[in-house]
Design a protein around this motif. Structure first.
Motif, mmCIF file in Angstrom:
data_model
loop_
_atom_site.group_PDB
_atom_site.id
_atom_site.type_symbol
_atom_site.label_atom_id
_atom_site.label_comp_id
_atom_site.label_asym_id
_atom_site.label_seq_id
_atom_site.Cartn_x
_atom_site.Cartn_y
_atom_site.Cartn_z
ATOM 1 N N ASN A 76 0.772 -1.033 -0.070
ATOM 2 C CA ASN A 76 -0.028 0.086 0.054
ATOM 3 C C ASN A 76 0.969 1.259 -0.073
ATOM 4 N N LYS A 77 2.272 1.271 -0.521
ATOM 5 C CA LYS A 77 3.055 2.419 -0.498
ATOM 6 C C LYS A 77 2.418 3.406 -1.316
ATOM 7 N N ILE A 78 3.056 4.882 -1.374
ATOM 8 C CA ILE A 78 2.601 5.611 -1.928
ATOM 9 C C ILE A 78 3.256 5.697 -3.186
ATOM 10 N N THR A 79 2.516 5.738 -4.557
ATOM 11 C CA THR A 79 3.077 5.593 -5.837
ATOM 12 C C THR A 79 2.547 6.863 -6.610
ATOM 13 N N TYR A 80 3.387 6.735 -7.918
ATOM 14 C CA TYR A 80 2.871 7.715 -8.862
ATOM 15 C C TYR A 80 3.253 7.045 -10.231
ATOM 16 N N SER A 81 2.498 7.799 -11.377
ATOM 17 C CA SER A 81 2.700 7.296 -12.562
ATOM 18 C C SER A 81 3.136 8.421 -13.354
ATOM 19 N N SER A 82 3.516 8.345 -14.655
ATOM 20 C CA SER A 82 4.159 9.362 -15.359
ATOM 21 C C SER A 82 3.044 10.266 -15.900
ATOM 22 N N ILE A 83 3.388 11.359 -16.200
ATOM 23 C CA ILE A 83 2.501 12.304 -16.287
ATOM 24 C C ILE A 83 2.195 12.000 -17.902
ATOM 25 N N THR A 84 3.036 11.768 -18.761
ATOM 26 C CA THR A 84 3.158 11.314 -20.335
ATOM 27 C C THR A 84 2.355 9.961 -20.376
ATOM 28 N N ALA A 86 3.770 7.244 -20.720
ATOM 29 C CA ALA A 86 4.680 6.403 -21.549
ATOM 30 C C ALA A 86 4.956 5.059 -21.031
ATOM 31 N N HIS A 87 4.702 4.010 -21.925
ATOM 32 C CA HIS A 87 4.569 2.772 -21.515
ATOM 33 C C HIS A 87 6.058 2.182 -21.206
ATOM 34 N N SER A 88 6.989 3.002 -21.593
ATOM 35 C CA SER A 88 8.425 2.476 -21.266
ATOM 36 C C SER A 88 9.094 2.967 -19.925
ATOM 37 N N LEU A 89 8.219 4.074 -19.257
ATOM 38 C CA LEU A 89 8.618 4.327 -18.008
ATOM 39 C C LEU A 89 8.066 3.772 -16.951
ATOM 40 N N GLU A 90 6.747 2.844 -17.158
ATOM 41 C CA GLU A 90 5.854 2.345 -16.206
ATOM 42 C C GLU A 90 5.947 0.861 -16.249
ATOM 43 N N ASP A 91 5.588 0.112 -15.130
ATOM 44 C CA ASP A 91 5.394 -1.191 -15.084
ATOM 45 C C ASP A 91 4.003 -1.629 -15.847
ATOM 46 N N SER A 99 13.196 1.348 -9.229
ATOM 47 C CA SER A 99 14.371 1.545 -9.090
ATOM 48 C C SER A 99 15.079 2.075 -10.363
ATOM 49 N N TYR A 100 16.146 2.831 -10.336
ATOM 50 C CA TYR A 100 16.922 3.163 -11.470
ATOM 51 C C TYR A 100 17.384 2.268 -12.407
ATOM 52 N N ARG A 101 17.703 1.112 -12.036
ATOM 53 C CA ARG A 101 18.024 -0.114 -12.773
ATOM 54 C C ARG A 101 16.995 -0.555 -13.770
ATOM 55 N N ASP A 102 15.757 -0.546 -13.131
ATOM 56 C CA ASP A 102 14.726 -0.873 -13.975
ATOM 57 C C ASP A 102 14.255 0.167 -14.695
ATOM 58 N N GLU A 110 13.840 9.153 -25.501
ATOM 59 C CA GLU A 110 12.722 10.054 -25.832
ATOM 60 C C GLU A 110 11.673 10.143 -24.579
ATOM 61 N N ASP A 111 11.299 9.083 -24.207
ATOM 62 C CA ASP A 111 10.145 8.982 -22.962
ATOM 63 C C ASP A 111 10.784 9.671 -21.883
ATOM 64 N N ILE A 112 12.025 9.564 -21.467
ATOM 65 C CA ILE A 112 12.695 10.202 -20.257
ATOM 66 C C ILE A 112 12.756 11.775 -20.450
ATOM 67 N N ILE A 113 13.179 12.158 -21.692
ATOM 68 C CA ILE A 113 13.144 13.546 -22.113
ATOM 69 C C ILE A 113 11.688 14.151 -21.953
ATOM 70 N N ASN A 114 10.671 13.451 -22.656
ATOM 71 C CA ASN A 114 9.241 14.016 -22.558
ATOM 72 C C ASN A 114 8.825 14.116 -21.193
ATOM 73 N N GLU A 115 8.867 13.203 -20.440
ATOM 74 C CA GLU A 115 8.317 13.199 -19.066
ATOM 75 C C GLU A 115 8.925 14.197 -18.042
ATOM 76 N N MET A 116 10.223 14.563 -18.415
ATOM 77 C CA MET A 116 11.012 15.600 -17.655
ATOM 78 C C MET A 116 10.372 16.968 -18.150
ATOM 79 N N TYR A 117 10.411 17.200 -19.241
ATOM 80 C CA TYR A 117 9.847 18.442 -19.990
ATOM 81 C C TYR A 117 8.408 18.677 -19.715
ATOM 82 N N SER A 118 7.489 17.293 -19.423
ATOM 83 C CA SER A 118 6.062 17.552 -19.024
ATOM 84 C C SER A 118 6.164 17.753 -17.765
ATOM 85 N N GLN A 119 6.828 17.530 -16.866
ATOM 86 C CA GLN A 119 6.862 17.783 -15.434
ATOM 87 C C GLN A 119 7.024 19.186 -15.144
#
Length: 302
Positions: A76-84, A86-91, A99-102, A110-119
């Motif tokens: 039941n931990k606090i979680t968050y999703s991406s704003i975009t 993007a399938h490659s950023l989420e389980d 984890s940063y490894r996953d 491109e998904d990392i860049i888009n997400e940072m830009y969107s946030q």
């Protein structure tokens, strides 16, 4: 000169993560011991944080880029999703990886860049003239190394910032017993120096955070001892300490296994003031906005 004095930014991360974080950060910023905070655009209490910022006229707000969830084992931990979204950023459940490894093995640049830009743009569009940028859990900056930094600068390129911004990137390393020094390594420094200059980013020299889940720092008093050690030993120049205070609630205790560290940190920080740091330790407490002004003033005289 600036380097002959001790300056410290105390930045509260995770503004917007939950109401407990919002409450603690608001209290400490009004008290004056926390000088800056970083806002999570995809935090579950983001809208509440925005209301608090406007209601209490809180300034010195940064962007807390969040591309991973905390790696706790509880269901039941606090979680968050991406704003975009993007399938490659989420389980498979549509939640950011823990984890940063996953993140590194699944996410596309491109998904990392888009997400940072969107946030960044979400916070900007909420009427926040953000003063600095940092990264939750160091998942992109600095654990992804050159790849992460390149993605970050590409996101900034899309934004085309028209003002100087603070950036959590340590340019030097100095160890203090018990305190975690956050340093990306020497190899990244020449590249980061050039890009920070290009995008008008201003950085502290030293970056620290308080370790969690340590048997040595389980009480408020032990947290205070650790803070005293840090304050007594920081070097001349500009240091940043990022903290993670939260007010206690039964909901926080159930959802965040590090609740005790965070609530103890909150209680420990209540015992300090801007005046105390100057009188006892010779430390001038500043914000990221102050850092930008100091650096800008310094460069204008070169």
């Amino acid at each position: 000169m600036m380097n002959n004095k001790k300056y410290l930014i105390i930045n509260a991360d995770d503004f917007g993560m939950s109401s407990e974080f919002n409450q603690a950060i608001c209290r400490l910023m009004k008290q004056g011991i926390v000088s800056s905070t970083s806002l999570m655009a995809n935090g579950i209490a983001f809208e509440e944080a925005i209301r608090i910022i406007h209601d209490y006229k809180i300034k010195n707000i940064g962007v807390h880029l969040t591309l991973t969830c905390d790696g706790f084992e509880n269901d039941n931990k606090i979680t968050y999703s991406s704003i975009t979204h993007a399938h490659s950023l989420e389980d498979k459940n549509g939640i950011l990886f823990c984890s940063y490894r996953d993140l590194a093995s699944n996410a596309t640049d491109e998904d990392i860049i888009n997400e940072m830009y969107s946030q960044i743009m979400k916070i900007n569009n909420a009427g926040i003239e953000f003063t600095h940028i940092d990264n939750h859990m160091y998942s992109v900056i600095h654990y992804l190394g050159f790849r992460g930094y390149k993605c970050f600068y590409k996101a900034l390129h899309r934004i085309k910032p028209n003002r100087i911004i603070g950036f959590r990137h340590a340019t030097r390393k100095y160890e203090i017993d018990g305190v975690r020094s956050v340093f990306p390594g020497k190899r990244i420094q020449p590249y980061a120096w050039g890009m920070n200059l290009l995008y008008h980013l201003r950085c502290p020299e030293f970056v620290y955070t308080i370790p969690y889940a340590s048997p040595l720092y389980e009480s408020v008093e032990q947290k205070q001892d650790l803070l005293n050690t840090l304050f007594s030993n920081i070097k001349n120049g500009v240091s940043e300490l990022h903290v993670h205070p939260a007010a206690f609630s039964e909901e926080l205790r159930k959802r965040n296994p590090t609740w005790k560290d965070r609530t103890n940190e909150f209680e420990a920080l209540k015992c300090y003031s801007k005046d105390l740091l100057m009188e006892k330790y010779g430390i001038r407490l500043i914000s990221y906005a102050d850092l930008v002004k100091m650096k800008n003033s310094t460069f204008s005289h070169l």
